[in-house]
Design a protein around this motif. Structure first.
Motif, PDB file in Angstrom:
ATOM      1  N   TYR A  18      47.577  54.312  30.576  1.00 42.55           N
ATOM      2  CA  TYR A  18      47.311  53.308  31.611  1.00 42.55           C
ATOM      3  C   TYR A  18      46.079  52.514  31.225  1.00 42.55           C
ATOM      4  O   TYR A  18      45.162  53.028  30.570  1.00 42.55           O
ATOM      5  CB  TYR A  18      47.073  53.968  32.971  1.00 42.55           C
ATOM      6  N   VAL A  19      46.061  51.266  31.642  1.00 40.80           N
ATOM      7  CA  VAL A  19      44.899  50.411  31.418  1.00 40.80           C
ATOM      8  C   VAL A  19      44.565  49.656  32.697  1.00 40.80           C
ATOM      9  O   VAL A  19      45.436  49.354  33.511  1.00 40.80           O
ATOM     10  CB  VAL A  19      45.120  49.413  30.259  1.00 40.80           C
ATOM     11  N   GLY A  20      43.310  49.378  32.857  1.00 44.69           N
ATOM     12  CA  GLY A  20      42.817  48.530  33.930  1.00 44.69           C
ATOM     13  C   GLY A  20      41.950  47.469  33.283  1.00 44.69           C
ATOM     14  O   GLY A  20      41.599  47.565  32.105  1.00 44.69           O
ATOM     15  N   ALA A  21      41.608  46.445  34.036  1.00 44.87           N
ATOM     16  CA  ALA A  21      40.800  45.376  33.448  1.00 44.87           C
ATOM     17  C   ALA A  21      39.921  44.720  34.495  1.00 44.87           C
ATOM     18  O   ALA A  21      40.269  44.670  35.676  1.00 44.87           O
ATOM     19  CB  ALA A  21      41.701  44.328  32.813  1.00 44.87           C
ATOM     20  N   THR A  22      38.794  44.247  34.034  1.00 43.66           N
ATOM     21  CA  THR A  22      37.965  43.342  34.820  1.00 43.66           C
ATOM     22  C   THR A  22      37.966  42.022  34.070  1.00 43.66           C
ATOM     23  O   THR A  22      37.576  41.964  32.903  1.00 43.66           O
ATOM     24  CB  THR A  22      36.519  43.860  34.966  1.00 43.66           C
ATOM     25  N   GLY A  58      52.763  39.655  42.990  1.00 43.98           N
ATOM     26  CA  GLY A  58      52.962  41.085  42.772  1.00 43.98           C
ATOM     27  C   GLY A  58      51.977  41.720  41.815  1.00 43.98           C
ATOM     28  O   GLY A  58      52.213  42.823  41.318  1.00 43.98           O
ATOM     29  N   ILE A  59      50.865  41.057  41.551  1.00 43.51           N
ATOM     30  CA  ILE A  59      49.863  41.609  40.645  1.00 43.51           C
ATOM     31  C   ILE A  59      48.849  42.393  41.467  1.00 43.51           C
ATOM     32  O   ILE A  59      48.211  41.860  42.367  1.00 43.51           O
ATOM     33  CB  ILE A  59      49.186  40.495  39.830  1.00 43.51           C
ATOM     34  N   CYS A  73      34.652  37.480  39.089  1.00 43.16           N
ATOM     35  CA  CYS A  73      35.171  38.717  38.507  1.00 43.16           C
ATOM     36  C   CYS A  73      36.332  39.231  39.344  1.00 43.16           C
ATOM     37  O   CYS A  73      36.249  39.242  40.575  1.00 43.16           O
ATOM     38  CB  CYS A  73      34.083  39.790  38.466  1.00 43.16           C
ATOM     39  N   LEU A  74      37.379  39.653  38.689  1.00 39.45           N
ATOM     40  CA  LEU A  74      38.547  40.207  39.352  1.00 39.45           C
ATOM     41  C   LEU A  74      38.893  41.518  38.676  1.00 39.45           C
ATOM     42  O   LEU A  74      39.090  41.567  37.455  1.00 39.45           O
ATOM     43  CB  LEU A  74      39.734  39.242  39.255  1.00 39.45           C
ATOM     44  N   GLU A  75      38.937  42.587  39.447  1.00 38.84           N
ATOM     45  CA  GLU A  75      39.289  43.901  38.905  1.00 38.84           C
ATOM     46  C   GLU A  75      40.766  44.164  39.168  1.00 38.84           C
ATOM     47  O   GLU A  75      41.195  44.225  40.321  1.00 38.84           O
ATOM     48  CB  GLU A  75      38.442  44.988  39.556  1.00 38.84           C
ATOM     49  N   LEU A  76      41.514  44.311  38.087  1.00 37.88           N
ATOM     50  CA  LEU A  76      42.943  44.600  38.195  1.00 37.88           C
ATOM     51  C   LEU A  76      43.158  46.105  38.266  1.00 37.88           C
ATOM     52  O   LEU A  76      42.411  46.875  37.656  1.00 37.88           O
ATOM     53  CB  LEU A  76      43.705  44.024  37.003  1.00 37.88           C
ATOM     54  N   ASP A  77      44.191  46.510  38.974  1.00 32.24           N
ATOM     55  CA  ASP A  77      44.532  47.925  39.113  1.00 32.24           C
ATOM     56  C   ASP A  77      44.980  48.525  37.790  1.00 32.24           C
ATOM     57  O   ASP A  77      45.414  47.826  36.877  1.00 32.24           O
ATOM     58  CB  ASP A  77      45.688  48.085  40.116  1.00 32.24           C
ATOM     59  N   TRP A  78      44.904  49.853  37.725  1.00 38.33           N
ATOM     60  CA  TRP A  78      45.415  50.595  36.572  1.00 38.33           C
ATOM     61  C   TRP A  78      46.936  50.518  36.575  1.00 38.33           C
ATOM     62  O   TRP A  78      47.585  50.861  37.559  1.00 38.33           O
ATOM     63  CB  TRP A  78      44.999  52.055  36.670  1.00 38.33           C
ATOM     64  N   VAL A  79      47.493  50.056  35.457  1.00 44.40           N
ATOM     65  CA  VAL A  79      48.942  49.945  35.308  1.00 44.40           C
ATOM     66  C   VAL A  79      49.297  50.246  33.859  1.00 44.40           C
ATOM     67  O   VAL A  79      48.418  50.449  33.021  1.00 44.40           O
ATOM     68  CB  VAL A  79      49.447  48.527  35.699  1.00 44.40           C
ATOM     69  N   ASP A  80      50.584  50.222  33.546  1.00 48.38           N
ATOM     70  CA  ASP A  80      50.978  50.410  32.152  1.00 48.38           C
ATOM     71  C   ASP A  80      50.568  49.166  31.346  1.00 48.38           C
ATOM     72  O   ASP A  80      50.394  48.086  31.911  1.00 48.38           O
ATOM     73  CB  ASP A  80      52.482  50.681  32.048  1.00 48.38           C
ATOM     74  N   PRO A  81      50.387  49.298  30.040  1.00 48.12           N
ATOM     75  CA  PRO A  81      49.879  48.188  29.228  1.00 48.12           C
ATOM     76  C   PRO A  81      50.724  46.921  29.258  1.00 48.12           C
ATOM     77  O   PRO A  81      50.168  45.821  29.241  1.00 48.12           O
ATOM     78  CB  PRO A  81      49.845  48.775  27.812  1.00 48.12           C
ATOM     79  N   LEU A  82      52.041  47.027  29.305  1.00 47.26           N
ATOM     80  CA  LEU A  82      52.874  45.826  29.343  1.00 47.26           C
ATOM     81  C   LEU A  82      52.686  45.061  30.650  1.00 47.26           C
ATOM     82  O   LEU A  82      52.622  43.832  30.655  1.00 47.26           O
ATOM     83  CB  LEU A  82      54.350  46.192  29.136  1.00 47.26           C
ATOM     84  N   LEU A  84      49.994  45.130  32.480  1.00 47.74           N
ATOM     85  CA  LEU A  84      48.666  44.519  32.442  1.00 47.74           C
ATOM     86  C   LEU A  84      48.667  43.256  31.583  1.00 47.74           C
ATOM     87  O   LEU A  84      48.054  42.253  31.953  1.00 47.74           O
ATOM     88  CB  LEU A  84      47.614  45.499  31.925  1.00 47.74           C
ATOM     89  N   ALA A  85      49.335  43.285  30.452  1.00 46.49           N
ATOM     90  CA  ALA A  85      49.403  42.093  29.597  1.00 46.49           C
ATOM     91  C   ALA A  85      50.007  40.921  30.360  1.00 46.49           C
ATOM     92  O   ALA A  85      49.487  39.802  30.308  1.00 46.49           O
ATOM     93  CB  ALA A  85      50.217  42.401  28.342  1.00 46.49           C
TER      94      ALA A  85
END
Length: 174
Positions: A18-22, A58-59, A73-82, A84-85
């Protein structure tokens, strides 16, 4: 395709990745030739509209905030890498389109201010059979062998990764 294939192999081995991003960027006033920041009120409005638009698409995101230097800054939830991309590409498009709607522009490049940087932070989690695969509480640095291998692979591929991740724009505005 390579990422999809690798994730499939990892899942077959009992691993979940899983990946998350800011995501951080700046909105700029387009009327200024020197690329001045947009007014704080406009930045707040654009931030709220961005969050609403991404939610409608739906993001999943956890929080958004305006930094003291005008950085959004926007913090995205932890999701699978595809997933998130897709979310990152969609975020960039939404930000760009909203900026145009408000007669502004957006920058995702490293901006030439000493205190303000646009950037993206990625958070990576690998679990194997339900346990954290990157963490080892007995290691002085808290890193498991899998984490060390992952870091070495990233370092070995840094040149290629830099080419993929480098900004494709030669200007500050997108």
């Amino acid at each position: 395709t390579a990422l999809k294939r690798t994730l499939g192999r990892a899942t077959q081995m009992g691993s979940l990745f899983y990946v998350g991003a800011t995501l951080q960027h700046h909105w700029l006033a387009t009327s200024d030739d020197d690329h001045a920041l947009a007014e704080p009120r406009l930045i707040r409005t654009l931030g709220q509209e961005t969050a609403r638009a991404l939610e409608a698409l739906g993001i999943a995101w956890r929080s958004h905030y305006l930094g003291p230097d005008g950085r959004f800054c926007l913090e995205l939830d932890w999701v699978d890498p595809l997933t998130l991309a897709d979310a990152i590409v969609t975020h960039r498009r939404v930000v760009h389109d909203l900026a145009l709607d408000f007669d502004a522009s957006a920058t995702f490049a490293a901006f030439p201010w000493s205190t303000a940087r646009s950037r993206m932070d990625l958070y990576i989690s690998l679990t194997r059979d339900g346990a954290a695969a990157f963490q080892d509480t007995l290691d002085p640095n808290g890193l498991a062998p899998a984490a060390r291998t992952f870091i070495r692979a990233l370092e070995a591929d840094a040149g290629g990764l830099e080419l993929v991740m480098r900004s494709t724009l030669h200007s500050y505005a997108s």
